[in-house]
Design an enzyme around this catalytic site. Structure first.
Site, PDB file in Angstrom:
ATOM      1  N   ASP A 122       0.847  -1.191   0.000  1.00 14.07           N
ATOM      2  CA  ASP A 122       0.000   0.000   0.000  1.00 14.07           C
ATOM      3  C   ASP A 122       0.888   1.249   0.000  1.00 14.07           C
ATOM      4  O   ASP A 122       1.609   1.505   0.962  1.00 14.07           O
ATOM      5  CB  ASP A 122      -0.863  -0.028   1.281  1.00 14.07           C
ATOM      6  CG  ASP A 122      -2.085   0.868   1.203  1.00 14.07           C
ATOM      7  OD1 ASP A 122      -3.092   0.546   1.858  1.00 14.07           O
ATOM      8  OD2 ASP A 122      -2.024   1.873   0.475  1.00 14.07           O
ATOM      9  N   ASP A 164      -2.894   4.888  -2.235  1.00 13.27           N
ATOM     10  CA  ASP A 164      -3.788   5.547  -1.288  1.00 13.27           C
ATOM     11  C   ASP A 164      -4.199   6.937  -1.794  1.00 13.27           C
ATOM     12  O   ASP A 164      -3.331   7.733  -2.164  1.00 13.27           O
ATOM     13  CB  ASP A 164      -3.029   5.699   0.044  1.00 13.27           C
ATOM     14  CG  ASP A 164      -3.887   6.273   1.144  1.00 13.27           C
ATOM     15  OD1 ASP A 164      -4.896   5.623   1.482  1.00 13.27           O
ATOM     16  OD2 ASP A 164      -3.564   7.351   1.653  1.00 13.27           O
ATOM     17  N   GLU A 197      -7.067   4.029  -4.904  1.00 12.93           N
ATOM     18  CA  GLU A 197      -8.205   4.452  -4.097  1.00 12.93           C
ATOM     19  C   GLU A 197      -8.573   5.844  -4.572  1.00 12.93           C
ATOM     20  O   GLU A 197      -7.761   6.764  -4.477  1.00 12.93           O
ATOM     21  CB  GLU A 197      -7.850   4.481  -2.612  1.00 12.93           C
ATOM     22  CG  GLU A 197      -9.025   4.927  -1.760  1.00 12.93           C
ATOM     23  CD  GLU A 197      -8.642   5.324  -0.355  1.00 12.93           C
ATOM     24  OE1 GLU A 197      -7.550   5.856  -0.156  1.00 12.93           O
ATOM     25  OE2 GLU A 197      -9.446   5.091   0.568  1.00 12.93           O
ATOM     26  N   HIS A 211     -10.687  -1.145   5.804  1.00  8.47           N
ATOM     27  CA  HIS A 211     -10.314  -0.714   7.157  1.00  8.47           C
ATOM     28  C   HIS A 211     -10.896   0.652   7.497  1.00  8.47           C
ATOM     29  O   HIS A 211     -10.688   1.161   8.605  1.00  8.47           O
ATOM     30  CB  HIS A 211      -8.792  -0.684   7.252  1.00  8.47           C
ATOM     31  CG  HIS A 211      -8.201   0.254   6.272  1.00  8.47           C
ATOM     32  ND1 HIS A 211      -8.204   0.027   4.907  1.00  8.47           N
ATOM     33  CD2 HIS A 211      -7.637   1.470   6.435  1.00  8.47           C
ATOM     34  CE1 HIS A 211      -7.659   1.042   4.285  1.00  8.47           C
ATOM     35  NE2 HIS A 211      -7.309   1.951   5.183  1.00  8.47           N
ATOM     36  N   ASP A 212     -11.594   1.269   6.526  1.00 10.86           N
ATOM     37  CA  ASP A 212     -12.190   2.593   6.775  1.00 10.86           C
ATOM     38  C   ASP A 212     -13.706   2.514   6.901  1.00 10.86           C
ATOM     39  O   ASP A 212     -14.345   3.556   7.096  1.00 10.86           O
ATOM     40  CB  ASP A 212     -11.892   3.542   5.605  1.00 10.86           C
ATOM     41  CG  ASP A 212     -10.431   3.874   5.454  1.00 10.86           C
ATOM     42  OD1 ASP A 212      -9.984   4.086   4.310  1.00 10.86           O
ATOM     43  OD2 ASP A 212      -9.720   3.895   6.482  1.00 10.86           O
TER      44      ASP A 212
HETATM   45  O1  TEU Z   1      -8.562   6.807   3.012  1.00 11.61           O
HETATM   46  C1  TEU Z   1      -9.060   7.938   2.326  1.00 11.61           C
HETATM   47  C2  TEU Z   1     -10.248   8.448   3.025  1.00 11.61           C
HETATM   48  O2  TEU Z   1     -10.750   9.486   2.780  1.00 11.61           O
HETATM   49  C3  TEU Z   1     -10.761   7.555   4.096  1.00 11.61           C
HETATM   50  O3  TEU Z   1     -10.189   8.048   5.230  1.00 11.61           O
HETATM   51  C4  TEU Z   1     -12.252   7.520   4.117  1.00 11.61           C
HETATM   52  O4  TEU Z   1     -12.741   7.930   2.923  1.00 11.61           O
HETATM   53  C5  TEU Z   1     -12.741   8.440   5.194  1.00 11.61           C
HETATM   54  O5  TEU Z   1     -12.264   7.911   6.394  1.00 11.61           O
HETATM   55  C6  TEU Z   1     -14.253   8.414   5.165  1.00 11.61           C
HETATM   56  O6  TEU Z   1     -14.687   9.330   6.176  1.00 11.61           O
HETATM   57  C7  TEU Z   1      -7.204   6.514   2.845  1.00 11.61           C
HETATM   58  C8  TEU Z   1      -6.888   5.355   3.785  1.00 11.61           C
HETATM   59  O7  TEU Z   1      -7.664   4.226   3.393  1.00 11.61           O
HETATM   60  C9  TEU Z   1      -7.243   5.787   5.190  1.00 11.61           C
HETATM   61  O8  TEU Z   1      -7.106   4.710   6.117  1.00 11.61           O
HETATM   62  C10 TEU Z   1      -6.328   6.923   5.568  1.00 11.61           C
HETATM   63  O9  TEU Z   1      -6.707   7.413   6.859  1.00 11.61           O
HETATM   64  C11 TEU Z   1      -6.431   8.078   4.553  1.00 11.61           C
HETATM   65  O10 TEU Z   1      -6.409   7.649   3.197  1.00 11.61           O
HETATM   66  C12 TEU Z   1      -5.235   9.005   4.716  1.00 11.61           C
HETATM   67  O11 TEU Z   1      -4.085   8.326   4.278  1.00 11.61           O
END
Ligand code: TEU
Length: 554
Positions: A96, A196, A246, A320-321
């Site tokens: 990642d 990311d 992403e 994970h989000d």
């Molecule tokens: O996520 C992008 C992001 O915007 C997410 O945090 C999610 O869309 C948001 O939490 C929704 O409210 C990526 C990673 O997957 C995330 O874990 C990271 O925190 C973020 O980028 C920053 O690197």
């Protein structure tokens, strides 16, 4: 180009997957120890979220050294062993790459703070005074998107946490640094990459206030994003690998360009519109009943749109989000098994590459935390404070976190029904870094692996079917019954006359739904209720039971 269309990717959040040394945190050796479990499940790639050196403010998405391993996860030798052991099982690793920003503890940012102009140009610094913030943009984690550095008399941009400084991709030196990082992991045997929030890397030439929103329209799918992505992929020779971006708040048109092989950018794209159907007025922190009609519309738009444009979707529910889909769109109480299976089938039989997030194959549910002290996620803890500041009661704020917090997807993987679910060694003195979900104890690997009727076995079948049926891996898609509330239905087909087709019928509701099929008969390849195989033999009138899914070959 690797043919990935019959492949399935499994996402691992190492912090919560398996703790081999009993310190309460999942680690790389824990993943290596579970490779046979993953091989038996049938997955082809493992996307592992960041385990590089990091202060862990955002659980690793704040990288301080892209070529070093955060000690809590293990050593470089552990990484090399994991790559080799996965390779020996025919499993490829996808690392990642967090290239939109670095941790403010990264050497580059530290040298920028020390006054080195070369490294200040690695980031987005703007001269100013404490009372002159460059723009009114908001961080995605709440608060302003700029931080003032008095010693420099400058502001720096952070679209996420204040400790995550955005990189300046307009600077060719930055692009070369990032290419070297890709080359480093490529030569170590990594077989793919996840990028990311990669559609945020191209910032505008002029930074201006946003009076219509939070600033995202100025930097999302930015002016040079396709050029930068093509350059990164071309110059590092990873076009033949499996790569996924992403894409935050993106568009179909851009995702076609990101993932059409002719553009030589990425293999596929994650988009998130289908995961905002329960955001009231688009706000994650305002609860709303899921709009299932919108969900069906979005799936049709993105599935048929990418097909027509030559693009390729990463198809998924969880990561994970996100909160757990069986709690969010299914019914983790009365119809836990049926709805977990139906939701899995709904995306696995679509056109695209399916991603299984750790624990979804077991029907893992939301955390059901009841106290803010149980939460660990920086975004959740920020918004708990913001919700209270905006007048919500503690009870209301906890209810919102209970449905929306990213920690819902970050509770330890459940390997058995023991107190800590087998996440850490029995003799461990530490406790897990976050509480194990006490809900649905049967959502664990030990209880399900040998059970042919388990959610785990159903996912194993889905993954196998993608390899066995070209209709699933390569077939076209058209949607059916779009006017029938609660039914998500589509047909996989080939243009050639006389070819078989696959009709997938998903009841998204906890009640019966009656359907009239275009024709009677056919062979049921998959169902989540006993006796499903008789369904299609019936005449055209069909009743789908609560959360029932049927895949009928015609
Ligand atoms: O996520 C992008 C992001 O915007 C997410 O945090 C999610 O869309 C948001 O939490 C929704 O409210 C990526 C990673 O997957 C995330 O874990 C990271 O925190 C973020 O980028 C920053 O690197």
């Amino acid at each position: 180009m690797e043919n990935f269309k019959d492949k399935t990717v499994y996402q691992i959040y190492p912090r919560s997957f398996c703790d081999s040394n009993g310190d309460g945190f999942g680690d790389l050796r824990g993943i290596t120890g579970k490779l046979d479990y993953l091989k038996d499940l049938g997955v082809d790639y493992l996307w592992i979220t960041p385990f590089f050196r990091s202060p862990q403010r955002d659980n690793g998405y704040d990288v301080a050294d892209y070529r070093a391993i955060e000690p809590v996860f293990g050593t470089m030798e552990d990484v090399e062993e994991l790559i080799a052991e996965a390779d020996s099982r025919g499993i490829g690793l996808m690392f990642d790459m967090v290239f939109n920003h670095t941790s403010t503890e990264h050497e580059w940012f530290q040298r920028a703070l020390a006054g080195e102009e070369k490294y200040q140009n690695y980031y987005i610094f703007k001269d100013g005074t404490p009372d002159q913030i460059p723009t009114n943009w908001e961080s995605k984690f709440g608060g302003p998107a700029w931080e003032y550095v008095p010693s420099l008399g400058k502001w720096y941009l952070h679209l996420f946490d204040v400790t995550q400084a955005d990189l300046n991709w307009e600077n060719p030196e930055v692009r070369e640094e990032l290419k070297e990082i890709i080359r480093f992991w490529k030569q170590k045997g990594v077989k793919g990459f996840r990028f990311d929030v990669v559609n945020l890397i191209s910032k505008p030439e002029v930074f201006e206030n946003d009076y219509e929103g939070d600033g995202r329209r100025f930097y999302t799918d930015g002016r040079h994003v396709h050029e930068f992505l093509h350059e990164l992929v071309h110059d590092t020779g990873i076009a033949g690998m499996v790569t996924v971006g992403e894409m935050s708040s993106t568009s179909l048109e851009n995702c076609i360009r990101y993932s059409n092989p002719e553009c030589e950018e990425l293999s596929m794209a994650f988009s998130f519109h289908h995961l905002k159907i329960d955001y009231k007025d688009g706000n994650k922190w305002e609860l709303m009943k899921p709009d299932l009609g919108k969900l069906k519309e979005l799936f049709e738009t993105w599935q048929t749109g990418m097909q027509q444009g030559g693009g390729w979707n990463a198809v998924f529910w969880d990561n994970h989000d996100q909160p757990r889909i069986v709690s969010r769109l299914g019914d983790d109480q009365k119809y836990w098994k049926e709805s977990a299976k139906m939701l899995g089938a709904a995306i696995h039989l679509m056109r695209g590459t399916p991603y299984v997030y750790q624990g979804d194959e077991l029907g893992m549910t939301n955390a059901y935390f009841t106290d803010i002290a149980q939460y660990r996620d920086v975004e959740s803890r920020n918004y708990y404070r913001i919700l209270l500041e905006n007048g919500k009661s503690e009870k209301e704020a906890l209810q919102i976190l209970g449905e929306r917090s990213r920690d819902n997807g970050r509770t330890p993987m459940r390997w058995n029904a023991e107190k800590y679910a087998g996440f850490l060694p029995e003799n461990a003195s530490a406790e897990p870094w976050i509480e194990v979900t006490s809900y649905r104890k049967e959502a664990n690997a030990e209880a399900q692996i040998k059970d042919s009727d388990s959610i785990y076995s159903f996912y194993r079948t889905l993954i196998r079917m993608r390899k066995e049926y070209p209709l699933i891996s390569e077939g076209n898609i058209r949607f059916l019954y779009q006017e029938t509330d609660g039914v998500l239905a589509y047909e996989r087909y080939f243009e050639k006359e006389g070819e078989k087709k696959l009709i997938v019928l998903c009841n998204l509701l906890g009640e019966e739904v009656r359907l009239t099929l275009p024709e009677a008969g056919g062979k049921v390849l998959l169902g989540n209720y006993p006796g499903a195989e008789d369904a299609a033999a019936a005449d055209r009138e069909l009743t789908l039971r609560p959360y029932e899914v049927l895949a009928i070959e015609k």
